[in-house]
Write an enzyme that holds these catalytic residues in place. Structure first.
Site, PDB file in Angstrom:
ATOM      1  N   HIS A   1      -7.501  23.166  10.773  1.00 20.85           N
ATOM      2  CA  HIS A   1      -7.271  21.773  11.170  1.00 20.85           C
ATOM      3  C   HIS A   1      -8.833  21.060  10.620  1.00 20.85           C
ATOM      4  O   HIS A   1      -9.082  20.032  11.406  1.00 20.85           O
ATOM      5  CB  HIS A   1      -7.090  21.759  12.681  1.00 20.85           C
TER       6      HIS A   1
ATOM      7  N   ASP B   1      -6.357  26.707  13.388  1.00 18.78           N
ATOM      8  CA  ASP B   1      -6.796  25.530  14.045  1.00 18.78           C
ATOM      9  C   ASP B   1      -8.216  24.917  13.303  1.00 18.78           C
ATOM     10  O   ASP B   1      -8.143  25.201  12.134  1.00 18.78           O
ATOM     11  CB  ASP B   1      -7.135  25.882  15.523  1.00 18.78           C
TER      12      ASP B   1
END
Ligand code: NAG
Ligand code: NAG
Ligand code: NAG
Length: 427
Positions: A243, A220
């Site tokens: 991310h 993430d």
């Protein structure tokens, strides 16, 4: 005193002072002396808690909690609470710490694995590894029960974390919540690309935070800066997979979130799902302002530059039409390659984003022969030496009449929302 008594007295003094520690009011508490085994199987939580109690109540100049090398300590969910009495508190992580596997957690036992509360002036360093043993958690649904965060700091002012490695967290690796004055440097975070919600470092309600010279691989956000945070510098971070470095989500479920003075410098994104990202949810309020991304290098990142004001979390987080106000965002010296055609995305709300400044931005495609585009919706600001460039009325890289003329000349179209500009057509 005769000679014999004098020397006996001296010896006694030496014995007493050495039993107090290393002199100068420095005291060391080794978890092994409190019964920790470190074989990776025995539950060492009680020994750690006992060591913590003595360490934290030690008075004097400095106290060290020592986690010795060449051992692997199994700890279940544990909270270490301050305030501690010593002027400086130090945790030396030379050995490794491992979490129980997901099956041995009591369901919903805790949202966090290792929590540190109310410890002021804490420094943590060493070359040890903290292993969240997250594999068992990643593919099971949340079932109303949150996967635990690995290391959680709450109200720890003047915090320093240096050198350690944190791997395989069930959820975020480090959470910094309500801390003022934080330095995280030379750390390594490593979880697989497909591990869900494994943010590297989450920051919320915190100020004066420096994240330096670290590598973050996760499933993430490498770093996420959430509501209530200001004066955050992120410098020299290698992110990927992951991310990206994200401001937000802000305004989720109608929240009033405020973030300002976030400066991301000298960071690299390699194979990440996003690079420099700001995400806010419709229905929220507050602001994200004075944010900069400078000297950024990208290798095959998707969404290298993105502002997304239509982010709804899992889907249900958008509660209305108001918006978190995004303004004064600078992208300077951002270069490299994009794995997607869309290298720049400004998906701003109806109210718009203001004061977007782009200079020396150059993002080509990582796919040979392909071009990149910029997508621009309700973004206002300026740009220079930027490719691909936004066209139409969005970001003005020239005064508006010139932009209109150029757009008209190139494709006889002047409307803006949404508009795309092609890198290869920059005159
Ligand atoms: C962040 O960087 C700016 C500019 O270099 C500096 O003025 C500020 O003090 C830094 N903030 C922190 C928390 O170190
Ligand atoms: C980023 O990549 C450049 C090479 O392109 C390298 O010199 C620099 O050290 C890298 N920085 C980080 C933080 O990894
Ligand atoms: C958003 O911020 C900009 C820049 O600070 C300001 O001019 C504008 O009025 C704000 N918009 C709203 C709706 O508050």
């Amino acid at each position: 005193m005769d000679l014999l008594t004098t020397s006996a007295f001296l010896i006694l003094c030496i014995v007493i002072s050495s039993s107090l520690g290393n002199g100068d009011g420095q005291k060391t508490f080794n978890v092994v002396d409190f019964g920790a085994i470190g074989d990776g199987k025995t539950d060492d939580s009680d020994a750690f808690s006992k060591a913590w109690t003595d360490f934290c109540s030690a008075t004097g100049d400095s106290a060290t909690l020592e986690i010795p090398a060449n051992k692997r300590f199994l700890l279940k969910s544990t909270t270490f609470r301050g305030p501690c009495k010593s002027n400086s508190v130090h945790i030396q992580v030379s050995g490794n710490i491992v979490a129980p596997d997901s099956k041995s957690w009591k369901q919903c036992e805790s949202q966090c694995w290792l929590s540190l509360y109310d410890v002021q002036g804490l420094s943590i360093d060493g070359s040890g590894t903290i292993d969240g043993n997250g594999h068992g958690w990643w593919n099971q649904g949340e079932d109303g029960c949150n996967r635990p965060k690995a290391v959680y700091f709450h109200n720890c002012n003047n915090l320093q974390v240096k050198g350690i490695t944190i791997v395989n967290s069930p959820k975020s690796h480090i959470s910094i919540n309500t801390c003022n004055g934080v330095s995280v440097s030379n750390i390594h975070i490593d979880s697989p690309e497909d591990s869900p919600n494994t943010d590297g470092i989450d920051i919320s309600f915190s100020t004066q935070v420096n994240i330096l010279d670290s590598s973050i691989k996760s499933g993430d956000d490498c770093v996420a800066i959430n509501g209530g945070s200001s004066n955050i510098n992120i410098t020299g971070v290698a992110c990927g997979p992951g991310h990206g470095i994200s401001v937000g989500s802000l305004g989720l479920d109608g929240a009033d979130d405020k973030v300002e003075e976030v400066h991301v410098r000298n960071c690299n994104f390699t194979g990440t799902q996003n690079g420099a990202r700001i995400k806010t949810s419709p229905g929220g309020s507050g602001y994200a302002r004075r944010i900069s991304f400078e000297h950024i290098r990208l290798i095959a990142s998707k969404n290298p530059i993105i502002i997304d004001q239509h982010y709804c979390g899992g889907g249900g987080g958008c509660k209305g039409t108001s918006a978190v106000n995004v303004s004064e965002v600078t992208y300077s010296d951002v270069r490299g390659s994009s794995a997607d055609e869309k290298a720049i995305t400004f998906g701003c709300s109806e109210e718009g984003c203001f004061g977007i400044k782009m200079e020396q931005v150059s993002i080509t495609s990582s796919v040979p022969g392909k071009e990149t585009i910029a997508y621009c919706q309700n973004a206002h600001g300026t740009s220079s030496s930027t490719s691909p460039h936004c066209r139409g009325d969005c970001i003005q890289w020239l005064p508006k009449p010139y932009i209109r003329a150029i757009d008209w000349l190139f494709d006889l179209s002047t409307s803006c929302a949404p508009r795309q500009g092609r890198a290869s057509s920059v005159p």
